[in-house]
Motif scaffolding. Structure first.
Motif, PDB file in Angstrom:
ATOM      1  N   MET A  48       8.589  20.482   1.066  1.00 48.44           N
ATOM      2  CA  MET A  48       7.529  20.970   1.953  1.00 48.44           C
ATOM      3  C   MET A  48       7.023  19.841   2.855  1.00 48.44           C
ATOM      4  O   MET A  48       6.641  20.069   4.001  1.00 48.44           O
ATOM      5  CB  MET A  48       6.371  21.527   1.102  1.00 48.44           C
ATOM      6  CG  MET A  48       5.588  22.668   1.754  1.00 48.44           C
ATOM      7  SD  MET A  48       4.280  23.280   0.659  1.00 48.44           S
ATOM      8  CE  MET A  48       5.234  23.819  -0.749  1.00 48.44           C
ATOM      9  N   LEU A  49       7.050  18.610   2.323  1.00 50.45           N
ATOM     10  CA  LEU A  49       6.559  17.453   3.079  1.00 50.45           C
ATOM     11  C   LEU A  49       7.658  16.772   3.888  1.00 50.45           C
ATOM     12  O   LEU A  49       7.356  15.869   4.693  1.00 50.45           O
ATOM     13  CB  LEU A  49       5.932  16.448   2.116  1.00 50.45           C
ATOM     14  CG  LEU A  49       4.722  16.955   1.318  1.00 50.45           C
ATOM     15  CD1 LEU A  49       4.318  15.936   0.260  1.00 50.45           C
ATOM     16  CD2 LEU A  49       3.548  17.253   2.248  1.00 50.45           C
ATOM     17  N   ARG A  59       4.136   5.905  -3.711  1.00 49.73           N
ATOM     18  CA  ARG A  59       3.392   5.734  -2.466  1.00 49.73           C
ATOM     19  C   ARG A  59       1.999   6.352  -2.584  1.00 49.73           C
ATOM     20  O   ARG A  59       1.762   7.305  -3.339  1.00 49.73           O
ATOM     21  CB  ARG A  59       4.154   6.359  -1.302  1.00 49.73           C
ATOM     22  CG  ARG A  59       5.536   5.734  -1.125  1.00 49.73           C
ATOM     23  CD  ARG A  59       6.274   6.320   0.036  1.00 49.73           C
ATOM     24  NE  ARG A  59       5.636   6.010   1.317  1.00 49.73           N
ATOM     25  CZ  ARG A  59       6.176   6.309   2.496  1.00 49.73           C
ATOM     26  NH1 ARG A  59       7.343   6.951   2.537  1.00 49.73           N
ATOM     27  NH2 ARG A  59       5.553   5.992   3.618  1.00 49.73           N
ATOM     28  N   ASN A  60       1.070   5.809  -1.825  1.00 49.90           N
ATOM     29  CA  ASN A  60      -0.294   6.325  -1.823  1.00 49.90           C
ATOM     30  C   ASN A  60      -0.298   7.664  -1.088  1.00 49.90           C
ATOM     31  O   ASN A  60      -0.005   7.741   0.100  1.00 49.90           O
ATOM     32  CB  ASN A  60      -1.239   5.341  -1.136  1.00 49.90           C
ATOM     33  CG  ASN A  60      -2.688   5.771  -1.252  1.00 49.90           C
ATOM     34  OD1 ASN A  60      -3.109   6.767  -0.664  1.00 49.90           O
ATOM     35  ND2 ASN A  60      -3.474   4.998  -2.016  1.00 49.90           N
ATOM     36  N   MET A  61      -0.660   8.706  -1.809  1.00 46.57           N
ATOM     37  CA  MET A  61      -0.542  10.052  -1.251  1.00 46.57           C
ATOM     38  C   MET A  61      -1.576  10.325  -0.158  1.00 46.57           C
ATOM     39  O   MET A  61      -1.317  11.124   0.753  1.00 46.57           O
ATOM     40  CB  MET A  61      -0.658  11.101  -2.367  1.00 46.57           C
ATOM     41  CG  MET A  61       0.497  11.049  -3.361  1.00 46.57           C
ATOM     42  SD  MET A  61       2.121  11.267  -2.575  1.00 46.57           S
ATOM     43  CE  MET A  61       2.075  13.019  -2.214  1.00 46.57           C
ATOM     44  N   HIS A  62      -2.718   9.690  -0.223  1.00 43.94           N
ATOM     45  CA  HIS A  62      -3.704   9.920   0.835  1.00 43.94           C
ATOM     46  C   HIS A  62      -3.175   9.417   2.176  1.00 43.94           C
ATOM     47  O   HIS A  62      -3.224  10.136   3.185  1.00 43.94           O
ATOM     48  CB  HIS A  62      -5.020   9.233   0.500  1.00 43.94           C
ATOM     49  CG  HIS A  62      -6.043   9.347   1.601  1.00 43.94           C
ATOM     50  ND1 HIS A  62      -6.739  10.502   1.852  1.00 43.94           N
ATOM     51  CD2 HIS A  62      -6.460   8.453   2.554  1.00 43.94           C
ATOM     52  CE1 HIS A  62      -7.549  10.314   2.894  1.00 43.94           C
ATOM     53  NE2 HIS A  62      -7.388   9.074   3.324  1.00 43.94           N
ATOM     54  N   TYR A  63      -2.668   8.218   2.183  1.00 39.88           N
ATOM     55  CA  TYR A  63      -2.173   7.643   3.439  1.00 39.88           C
ATOM     56  C   TYR A  63      -0.828   8.245   3.857  1.00 39.88           C
ATOM     57  O   TYR A  63      -0.454   8.159   5.031  1.00 39.88           O
ATOM     58  CB  TYR A  63      -2.048   6.131   3.295  1.00 39.88           C
ATOM     59  CG  TYR A  63      -3.380   5.471   3.053  1.00 39.88           C
ATOM     60  CD1 TYR A  63      -4.364   5.464   4.046  1.00 39.88           C
ATOM     61  CD2 TYR A  63      -3.670   4.884   1.830  1.00 39.88           C
ATOM     62  CE1 TYR A  63      -5.595   4.878   3.816  1.00 39.88           C
ATOM     63  CE2 TYR A  63      -4.907   4.297   1.600  1.00 39.88           C
ATOM     64  CZ  TYR A  63      -5.866   4.297   2.589  1.00 39.88           C
ATOM     65  OH  TYR A  63      -7.090   3.729   2.357  1.00 39.88           O
ATOM     66  N   LEU A  64      -0.154   8.895   2.924  1.00 39.28           N
ATOM     67  CA  LEU A  64       1.136   9.484   3.255  1.00 39.28           C
ATOM     68  C   LEU A  64       0.969  10.894   3.838  1.00 39.28           C
ATOM     69  O   LEU A  64       1.568  11.214   4.872  1.00 39.28           O
ATOM     70  CB  LEU A  64       2.020   9.551   2.007  1.00 39.28           C
ATOM     71  CG  LEU A  64       3.439  10.103   2.222  1.00 39.28           C
ATOM     72  CD1 LEU A  64       4.248   9.135   3.095  1.00 39.28           C
ATOM     73  CD2 LEU A  64       4.147  10.330   0.874  1.00 39.28           C
ATOM     74  N   ASP A 103       7.716  14.244   9.664  1.00 39.81           N
ATOM     75  CA  ASP A 103       7.979  14.209  11.099  1.00 39.81           C
ATOM     76  C   ASP A 103       6.705  14.127  11.943  1.00 39.81           C
ATOM     77  O   ASP A 103       6.760  14.211  13.171  1.00 39.81           O
ATOM     78  CB  ASP A 103       8.804  15.425  11.514  1.00 39.81           C
ATOM     79  CG  ASP A 103       8.083  16.751  11.222  1.00 39.81           C
ATOM     80  OD1 ASP A 103       6.895  16.718  10.804  1.00 39.81           O
ATOM     81  OD2 ASP A 103       8.705  17.808  11.409  1.00 39.81           O
ATOM     82  N   GLY A 104       5.556  13.984  11.298  1.00 38.64           N
ATOM     83  CA  GLY A 104       4.294  13.856  12.039  1.00 38.64           C
ATOM     84  C   GLY A 104       3.593  15.160  12.320  1.00 38.64           C
ATOM     85  O   GLY A 104       2.510  15.169  12.923  1.00 38.64           O
TER      86      GLY A 104
END
Length: 380
Positions: A48-49, A59-64, A103-104
């Motif tokens: 989904m991501l 990885r830090n999920m907030h910043y990701l 992809d932003g």
């Protein structure tokens, strides 16, 4: 498949079963430690991501995936509601935020975050999330459709109100024209026919005097005089119905009294008229007085035709700066509300509305009828 779980003791077997559960879930599921780093994520969540699971773990999920609002303004980590699950030790459900893909791009997300506990100590949080973009799109379309329907209803209501107001103005204009035409016809009848009948009576009187001693001819002339007198009275009544002179010369209250007196003289009803002194001093203007007179006239006509009443009473008074004209009879009454095709009552209500008044009817079969016309805020 899970019936033998309680018999399994090997850690790898437990881990395998848990992985199978996570991979079978349709929603995204991931876990974070107290520093916000991903400790696991299922395949559905990673897809989904736009990542593979291995690219996300650690990885830090907030910043990701949770770093910004939908308008791309940054979201501070202290405002992140996902982290509240372990910071405050309670679960939370959210449906008004977005998550960000590799992809932003972002998508409307529904997620729930709950603390992971090791005995009484919170060690992280588990988050389940799903893409609700399609649902949001449908909701948006429904809202737009609803807004469009509301706007169309408002526009149609406004058009109907405008048409209704135009019809009311037209009705008031036609009523004014009708009254002017009645006055014109009444004057013509009074001037032309009245003069002719007067001349005819004078000639018949002259002829009767000349026929002294000729009883048969005198009797015939006498019958002609009677017919002429009846015609004059009928003409006077028609003129009075068309446009009562007393209304123009003495005002509304005297005209109403005369209307009841004429009705009683004809022997059709016993009439009573009460007009408070305060109401007698009230002047409403020519148009309003004509409309009130016509309403009372129509009500009395209905009493004569339908009520089978023996007596009728008319009262006029001031109540809390409101003028109240009330007509009551002891007839057979009627069923309310009245049928839609009773145009006489509809016409009276429109007359009342044209002078900012309200006409109310109170009746029941066998209980007579009371009609109340109220004009608000009258200057006394």
């Amino acid at each position: 498949m899970f019936s033998d779980l309680k018999h399994l003791s090997h850690r790898a077997a437990w881990q395998r079963q848990l992985e199978m559960l996570l991979e079978s879930a349709g929603d995204g599921i991931y876990g974070i430690d107290l520093r916000g780093r991903c400790i696991f994520i299922n395949r559905a969540g990673a897809d989904m991501l736009g990542y593979s699971p291995d690219e996300v773990v650690g990885r830090n999920m907030h910043y990701l995936i949770h770093h910004s609002h939908s308008d791309r303004t940054l979201m501070h980590v202290q405002d992140c509601r996902i982290f509240r699950a372990f910071r405050e030790g309670r679960g939370i459900r959210v449906e008004d935020e977005v998550l960000w893909r590799r992809d932003g791009s972002c998508f409307d997300a529904q997620y729930a975050s709950y603390p992971i506990r090791d005995h009484d100590r919170v060690v992280g949080a588990v988050v389940t999330f799903s893409d609700i973009s399609a649902r949001r799109r449908i909701e948006g379309e429904l809202q737009r459709t609803h807004a469009l329907l509301e706007r169309r209803v408002q526009e149609r209501t406004a058009r109907l109100q405008t048409a209704h107001e135009s019809l009311r103005r037209l009705s008031a204009h036609l009523s004014t024209l009708r009254e002017e035409e009645r006055a014109h016809i009444a004057r013509n009848i009074h001037d032309d026919l009245g003069a002719s009948f007067t001349a005819l009576r004078l000639d018949l009187d002259w002829l009767s005097r000349r026929l002294a001693g000729q009883e048969a001819l005198q009797a015939h002339v006498g019958r002609m005089l009677g017919v002429a007198q009846q015609a004059m009275e009928s003409t006077r009544r028609i003129v009075n119905d068309l446009r009562p002179a007393v209304l123009d010369h003495l005002g509304l209250w005297a005209a109403l009294e005369t209307l009841l007196q004429d009705l009683q003289v004809r022997g059709e009803l016993a009439c009573r008229y009460l007009c408070a002194a305060e109401a007698e001093r009230c002047r409403l203007g020519r148009a309003a007085e004509i409309e009130i007179y016509r309403i009372v006239q129509e009500l009395l006509t209905n009493v004569q035709r339908h009520a089978r009443a023996r007596c009728v009473s008319l009262s006029v008074e001031i109540r809390e700066r409101n003028l109240v004209v009330e007509l009551e009879d002891d007839g057979i009454g009627m069923q309310l509300p009245e049928p839609a095709h009773t145009f006489g009552i509809l016409g009276m209500r429109e007359r009342a509305r044209s002078i900012n008044g309200v006409l109310e009817l109170d009746s029941a079969p066998g209980a007579g009828t009371r009609a109340r016309l109220t004009l608000q805020e009258i200057s006394v």
